[in-house]
Scaffold this motif. Structure first.
Motif, mmCIF file in Angstrom:
data_model
loop_
_atom_site.group_PDB
_atom_site.id
_atom_site.type_symbol
_atom_site.label_atom_id
_atom_site.label_comp_id
_atom_site.label_asym_id
_atom_site.label_seq_id
_atom_site.Cartn_x
_atom_site.Cartn_y
_atom_site.Cartn_z
ATOM 1 N N GLY A 1 -15.479 8.521 4.151
ATOM 2 C CA GLY A 1 -16.574 9.100 4.922
ATOM 3 C C GLY A 1 -16.095 9.829 6.165
ATOM 4 N N HIS A 2 -14.834 9.595 6.534
ATOM 5 C CA HIS A 2 -14.227 10.272 7.694
ATOM 6 C C HIS A 2 -13.094 11.198 7.250
ATOM 7 C CE1 HIS A 2 -16.514 7.727 10.389
ATOM 8 N NE2 HIS A 2 -16.116 6.678 9.699
ATOM 9 N N SER A 3 -13.088 11.540 5.955
ATOM 10 C CA SER A 3 -12.080 12.439 5.364
ATOM 11 C C SER A 3 -10.659 11.898 5.487
ATOM 12 C CB SER A 3 -12.164 13.840 5.964
ATOM 13 O OG SER A 3 -13.448 14.385 5.744
ATOM 14 N N ILE A 4 -10.508 10.578 5.427
ATOM 15 C CA ILE A 4 -9.197 9.939 5.441
ATOM 16 C C ILE A 4 -8.916 9.453 4.029
ATOM 17 C CG2 ILE A 4 -7.779 8.061 6.367
ATOM 18 C CD1 ILE A 4 -9.651 8.157 8.866
ATOM 19 N N GLU A 5 -7.840 9.970 3.433
ATOM 20 C CA GLU A 5 -7.501 9.622 2.056
ATOM 21 C C GLU A 5 -6.547 8.438 2.015
ATOM 22 O OE1 GLU A 5 -6.114 12.976 -0.175
ATOM 23 O OE2 GLU A 5 -7.688 14.275 0.619
ATOM 24 N N ALA A 6 -6.678 7.650 0.954
ATOM 25 C CA ALA A 6 -5.794 6.509 0.725
ATOM 26 C C ALA A 6 -5.057 6.703 -0.588
ATOM 27 C CB ALA A 6 -6.600 5.218 0.691
ATOM 28 N N ASP A 7 -3.811 6.232 -0.633
ATOM 29 C CA ASP A 7 -3.078 6.208 -1.890
ATOM 30 C C ASP A 7 -3.711 5.147 -2.790
ATOM 31 O OD1 ASP A 7 -1.424 8.081 -0.746
ATOM 32 O OD2 ASP A 7 0.304 6.749 -0.536
ATOM 33 N N ALA A 8 -3.303 5.117 -4.030
ATOM 34 C CA ALA A 8 -3.834 4.152 -4.987
ATOM 35 C C ALA A 8 -3.520 2.722 -4.541
ATOM 36 C CB ALA A 8 -3.238 4.403 -6.366
ATOM 37 N N ILE A 9 -4.431 1.813 -4.842
ATOM 38 C CA ILE A 9 -4.211 0.393 -4.575
ATOM 39 C C ILE A 9 -3.132 -0.107 -5.534
ATOM 40 C CG2 ILE A 9 -5.253 -1.904 -4.670
ATOM 41 C CD1 ILE A 9 -7.942 -0.537 -3.932
ATOM 42 N N GLU A 10 -2.179 -0.858 -4.982
ATOM 43 C CA GLU A 10 -1.081 -1.391 -5.791
ATOM 44 C C GLU A 10 -1.063 -2.902 -5.713
ATOM 45 O OE1 GLU A 10 2.712 0.290 -4.932
ATOM 46 O OE2 GLU A 10 1.957 2.358 -4.965
ATOM 47 N N ALA A 11 -0.710 -3.540 -6.833
ATOM 48 C CA ALA A 11 -0.530 -4.991 -6.868
ATOM 49 C C ALA A 11 0.796 -5.336 -6.195
ATOM 50 C CB ALA A 11 -0.541 -5.485 -8.301
ATOM 51 N N GLN A 12 0.773 -6.358 -5.358
ATOM 52 C CA GLN A 12 1.967 -6.831 -4.659
ATOM 53 C C GLN A 12 2.098 -8.336 -4.901
ATOM 54 O OE1 GLN A 12 3.903 -4.721 -3.071
ATOM 55 N NE2 GLN A 12 2.580 -2.948 -2.798
ATOM 56 N N SER A 13 3.214 -8.914 -4.553
ATOM 57 C CA SER A 13 3.415 -10.353 -4.727
ATOM 58 C C SER A 13 2.451 -11.172 -3.867
ATOM 59 C CB SER A 13 4.858 -10.733 -4.383
ATOM 60 O OG SER A 13 5.146 -10.402 -3.043
ATOM 61 N N PHE A 14 1.976 -10.613 -2.752
ATOM 62 C CA PHE A 14 1.082 -11.311 -1.828
ATOM 63 C C PHE A 14 -0.387 -11.011 -2.087
ATOM 64 C CE2 PHE A 14 2.541 -7.377 0.178
ATOM 65 C CZ PHE A 14 1.341 -6.710 0.365
ATOM 66 N N GLY A 15 -0.675 -10.018 -2.934
ATOM 67 C CA GLY A 15 -2.052 -9.583 -3.182
ATOM 68 C C GLY A 15 -2.066 -8.121 -3.579
ATOM 69 N N ARG A 16 -2.754 -7.286 -2.783
ATOM 70 C CA ARG A 16 -2.817 -5.853 -3.064
ATOM 71 C C ARG A 16 -2.596 -5.076 -1.772
ATOM 72 N NH1 ARG A 16 -8.158 -4.172 -5.798
ATOM 73 N NH2 ARG A 16 -8.980 -4.835 -3.818
ATOM 74 N N SER A 17 -2.203 -3.809 -1.926
ATOM 75 C CA SER A 17 -2.014 -2.972 -0.742
ATOM 76 C C SER A 17 -2.308 -1.521 -1.084
ATOM 77 C CB SER A 17 -0.579 -3.090 -0.206
ATOM 78 O OG SER A 17 0.333 -2.451 -1.067
ATOM 79 N N MET A 18 -2.490 -0.742 -0.027
ATOM 80 C CA MET A 18 -2.648 0.709 -0.152
ATOM 81 C C MET A 18 -2.029 1.331 1.082
ATOM 82 S SD MET A 18 -6.640 1.323 0.672
ATOM 83 C CE MET A 18 -7.291 1.133 2.321
ATOM 84 N N VAL A 19 -1.770 2.620 1.018
ATOM 85 C CA VAL A 19 -1.170 3.322 2.145
ATOM 86 C C VAL A 19 -2.078 4.489 2.528
ATOM 87 C CG1 VAL A 19 0.805 4.705 2.917
ATOM 88 C CG2 VAL A 19 1.177 2.683 1.484
ATOM 89 N N ILE A 20 -2.291 4.627 3.836
ATOM 90 C CA ILE A 20 -2.965 5.799 4.392
ATOM 91 C C ILE A 20 -1.973 6.439 5.359
ATOM 92 C CG2 ILE A 20 -5.275 4.825 4.124
ATOM 93 C CD1 ILE A 20 -5.246 4.226 7.141
ATOM 94 N N ARG A 21 -2.294 7.609 5.862
ATOM 95 C CA ARG A 21 -1.425 8.274 6.835
ATOM 96 C C ARG A 21 -2.235 8.709 8.048
ATOM 97 N NH1 ARG A 21 0.383 8.450 2.150
ATOM 98 N NH2 ARG A 21 2.591 8.299 1.658
ATOM 99 N N ASP A 22 -1.639 8.517 9.222
ATOM 100 C CA ASP A 22 -2.330 8.954 10.434
ATOM 101 C C ASP A 22 -2.233 10.479 10.530
ATOM 102 O OD1 ASP A 22 0.080 9.723 11.710
ATOM 103 O OD2 ASP A 22 -0.149 8.315 13.361
ATOM 104 N N PRO A 23 -2.892 11.101 11.516
ATOM 105 C CA PRO A 23 -2.901 12.569 11.598
ATOM 106 C C PRO A 23 -1.520 13.212 11.700
ATOM 107 C CG PRO A 23 -4.671 11.689 12.936
ATOM 108 C CD PRO A 23 -3.834 10.512 12.489
ATOM 109 N N ASP A 24 -0.505 12.460 12.149
ATOM 110 C CA ASP A 24 0.849 12.998 12.235
ATOM 111 C C ASP A 24 1.715 12.569 11.052
ATOM 112 O OD1 ASP A 24 0.951 14.561 14.734
ATOM 113 O OD2 ASP A 24 0.376 12.648 15.636
ATOM 114 N N GLY A 25 1.104 11.949 10.038
ATOM 115 C CA GLY A 25 1.817 11.596 8.817
ATOM 116 C C GLY A 25 2.427 10.208 8.777
ATOM 117 N N LEU A 26 2.220 9.381 9.801
ATOM 118 C CA LEU A 26 2.767 8.033 9.808
ATOM 119 C C LEU A 26 2.120 7.210 8.694
ATOM 120 C CD1 LEU A 26 4.451 5.759 11.200
ATOM 121 C CD2 LEU A 26 2.377 5.249 12.495
#
Length: 111
Positions: free
Chosen positions: A77-102
Motif C-alpha cells: 500500500g506504500h509501494s514497497i516491494e518484498a521478495d518472495a517469502i522463504e522457508a528458514q530453519s527458524f520459520g520464514r523470512s522475506m527481504v525488502i530494501r530501503d530507499p537506498d537499497g539496503l
C-alpha cells in the motif's frame, strides 16, 4: 548499555517515511542529518551522507509482529516491494530494501 544501529541514507525525508511504514516512530530529529527512532530493544538512527561508505552499511534484520503476508500487504500500500517469502530453519523470512537499497530481512519465527 543500549544498542544503537545507524543506517546511512542519502535522502532523510524519504527514509523516514520508509521506516515509519515499517512501524517505527521518530523520537528525535537532529536537523537534516540525524533522526532517531525509539524501539523497545534499542534505537535505529538514520544519518545522511553524500556517498555510501564502503564496503557497506549494516545488516538489518527485524522480527515480524504479525504474519509476513499481512506485512507484505501493508507495505504494498506504500509501494514497497518484498521478495518472495522463504522457508528458514527458524520459520520464514522475506527481504525488502530501503530507499537506498539496503536489504532488510524480516523474520517470522515458528512456534
Amino acid at each position: 548499555m543500549q544498542l544503537q544501529t545507524v543506517v546511512y541514507v542519502t535522502d532523510m525525508d524519504r527514509s523516514i517515511a520508509f521506516y515509519e511504514h515499517l512501524g517505527f516512530s521518530v523520537e528525535y530529529r537532529g536537523g537534516p542529518v540525524w533522526t532517531a527512532f525509539k524501539g523497545a530493544d534499542g534505537i535505529l538512527a538514520l544519518h545522511t551522507v553524500e556517498e555510501m561508505p564502503e564496503p557497506g552499511r549494516v545488516a538489518l534484520g527485524l522480527v515480524a509482529d504479525r504474519p509476513l503476508e499481512e506485512i507484505i500487504e501493508t507495505l504494498a500500500g506504500h509501494s514497497i516491494e518484498a521478495d518472495a517469502i522463504e522457508a528458514q530453519s527458524f520459520g520464514r523470512s522475506m527481504v525488502i530494501r530501503d530507499p537506498d537499497g539496503l536489504p532488510i530481512q524480516i523474520n517470522e519465527h515458528a512456534g
